[in-house]
Design a protein around this motif. Sequence first.
Motif: not given
Lengths: 308, 231
Positions: A90-93, A205-210
Amino acid sequence: MEIGPYFLLATLEGAVTAAVLALTAVGLSLVFGVMRVVNIAHGEFFMLGAVIAWWVAQAVGGHPALGFAAALVIAPLIVGGLAAAADMTILKRLDYDPERTIVATIGLLYVIQQVTLMTYGPEARPVEAPFGTRLAIPWIEHAEGGWRLYWPWGLSTTSYKLAVMAAAAAVLLGVWALMARTRIGLVMRATQMDRGMALAFGIPVERVYALVFGLGAGLAALAAVLIVPIRQAHYLMGADPLLLSFIVVIIGGLGSLPGTVVAAVLIGLSDGIISVFFSPTLAKIIATLLVALVLVFRPQGLFGTRAA
Amino acid sequence: MLELDGISAGYGRAQVLRELSLTVETGEILCLLGRNGAGKTTTMLATMGLLPLTAGAVRLDGREISRLPAHMVPRAGLGYVPQGRRLFADLTVAQNLEIGLRARRSGPETLEEVLTLFPRLRDRYQQRAQTLSGGEQQMLATARALCLRPKALLLDEPTEGLQPSMIEAIRRVIVQMRETGVAVLMVEQRVDAVLSVADRVTFIENGQARESLSAEALRRDHALVERYVGV
């Protein structure tokens, strides 16, 4: 009984609230600090932690300590995993757009709450504490012939409540060590300071965010598992921790871990003490008033740094 | 060799780069010149994968790096010194460099080389980046990019607002990088600074690369500079 023992009792109750609140609020603060996401669904992750703890305790059976220990591990893992999945789907999209993530997490709040109502039901259910020896606390009074110790009726706590405080302190130390002393903490802080530069230096960054979103939700779930033997698991129990967490995070300074902990102790203790002597509503009123004052006179929070 | 092949990019609906093409050979310093808003910094961002391309491709030694996710672009060997330095301000000099080292798993010998290039950073090693002077911050930003052992180095106004001795120090390092075979792409406003270091100059206008000529030729004929950069 005079005022002293009452005050001590209220402080102890407040300290339990403060311990749980600190864990929950640090999760919220971490998510906002690193991702700039205002997570309205944070309270529901707390609630899920409690509900899953009940389920795990039921499934394990046997001695209450067994079920509780299993819940302590399983509930934060499941909730953290769910949150990380929500982040990626959700948030990534939404490209972590500040306004749209608020709306998205409001949606998430209702989805989690209603799914829990449909499956777990509207009842409030307790989880048995793994241990809970009643500890009477002595007080001193002045009698003829000098000072003497006595045990006032009702002045007591349980070993479990003390364990909650110790556990919260240990976990908070762990979070601090993770952020300040480890490589993954370094990567998280770099991402927090400048997302674009983090990308330009090979940080995924995407993996850090998750990971951060999962960690934040996991902390809320852990706090809920700790509190569920004292307060019961219920599908609407997420509202209060959410409100108090926001109060704590605003007072302490968004993204500041020490500020969050200090504010949690302040709000938790005053909530406990004011609730005992006056009313819980007054405690919330004063806390909200404090937020208003902080926002007027020190908008960056007690420990926050002003954005350059 | 860094090759930008007809790249287009922009912010939202505003297209800034229009099929811009240029190549930087290994061991060459190419300088971008152009007015404000011509698309110099946008070229840097698009090359780093921080802005999505709407057309074209970026290739590094023949490998199409514009297809990679943004965090894999530096790992392919692209070092970036952004405009305004953009250090990790609360982290120490050591930690800033560590992030640079981790990107391509460079060893301690790389760190040693970089600290030899910028001995000042060794003195400030445990200090937080935001407490450094402007020149030291620029050194750190450059050092951080060099920790990647880059094949190509992007520098966006590396001498902006620095005192002459600092400019000289940065210039020396850039020339040294050229000697070791790094392809250097640089944005610079000050023409004299450009001419003292660049091998080639490409003028940018309206998001397109116009003329490209040797710095030698430009030193002889200033008319082009007036045309593309003059006010």
